[in-house]
Design an enzyme around this catalytic site. Sequence first.
Site, PDB file in Angstrom:
ATOM      1  CG  MET A 166      -2.098  -0.952   1.522  1.00  0.00           C
ATOM      2  SD  MET A 166      -3.223  -0.972   2.714  1.00  0.00           S
ATOM      3  CE  MET A 166      -4.421  -1.348   2.333  1.00  0.00           C
ATOM      4  CG  ASP A 167       4.084   3.432   2.675  1.00  0.00           C
ATOM      5  OD1 ASP A 167       3.873   4.703   2.651  1.00  0.00           O
ATOM      6  OD2 ASP A 167       5.505   3.428   2.307  1.00  0.00           O
ATOM      7  CD  GLU A 168       6.751   1.385  -4.745  1.00  0.00           C
ATOM      8  OE1 GLU A 168       7.391   1.713  -5.383  1.00  0.00           O
ATOM      9  OE2 GLU A 168       7.731   2.001  -2.965  1.00  0.00           O
ATOM     10  CB  SER A 171       5.523   6.291  -2.046  1.00  0.00           C
ATOM     11  OG  SER A 171       5.383   5.170  -2.846  1.00  0.00           O
ATOM     12  CB  THR A 183       4.749   8.027   4.383  1.00  0.00           C
ATOM     13  OG1 THR A 183       5.296   7.142   2.987  1.00  0.00           O
ATOM     14  CG2 THR A 183       3.617   7.365   5.018  1.00  0.00           C
TER      15      THR A 183
END
Length: 250
Positions: A166-168, A171, A183
Site C-alpha cells: 500500500m505504501d509503495e 508513494s 509518507t
Amino acid sequence: MMRRSFQVAARLGHRRALLRTPCILPGLDPAAAFGSSTDSLVSRFCPVKTDLKDYALPNASWCPDMLSLYQEFLEKTKSDGWVKLPSFKSNRDHIQGLKLPSGLVAASDKSDWRIFTRCIQVEGQGYEYVIFFHPFKKKSVCLFQPGPYLEGPPGFAHGGSLAAMMDETFSKTAYLAGEGLFTLNLNIRFKNLIPVGSLAVLNVQVEKIEDQKLYMSCITQSRDQETVYAKSSGVFLQWQLEEESSPESL
C-alpha cells in the site's frame, strides 16, 4: 537519523505551505502548480529506452487472474489514458539526474541498492506486482500477488507485506500526481486475509491536495470485488527533488 530527517521535512514543508496558496482537486493541476507537470514527471519516471530491468512484467509465477487483468489494463494504456509504470530495482533508477533535497543525504559504501518491495529476487517468492497510473484521474491500480516468503498465518500473506505494498503504491501515485515525496501518515484497517499466490487489487485515489500535502485513499480487494482485504488512507508531503550537479559544473 530517519526520524530526524522526516521531522526536518515536515518543518520545511509547513514553512513552505505558509507561503503557498492551497490547491484542492478537482479543477486545478496541483502538480503543475507546485513545480513539475504530471506529464513531465511520468515521462521522466517511465523512460522509453533503458537497459534497466523492468520487474513489473509477467513471469511464469503470475496466477491466471493477475495475467488476465494485466492484459486488460495494458489494453487501457492504448486508448483510456492509463500508464503502466516500470519497476526498477531502486528508486534511484527512476529519478536519474535528480537527488533528494539538501540535508537528506545518507552516506554509504553499498552499491546494490534495492527498494524493499524488490528485495526478493526469486520470481514468485516475494512481491509480484505492477502499477498502472492514470495521470488525469490522479489514481492508480496495483495488481499484487504475494509469494510464500511473505507468509504470516499459514497459507496467507503477512499483514506487513500488504502495508508495504500500500505504501509503495501510495508513494508512486503521490510522486506522479503532485511530487509527494515522504509518507507522513498511513492508516490501515485490515478486513480479510490474502491467500498466498492469489491476486489482490489495490485501488488508490488522490482525494485532495492542500497545504503542500496529498491526501489519499486505498481499498484492497479481490478481483471480483466480493472480498475486501483492507482499507487505508495516507498523507504525503510535497517536496521537490533537486537537480544533480553535472561534472562540467563542478
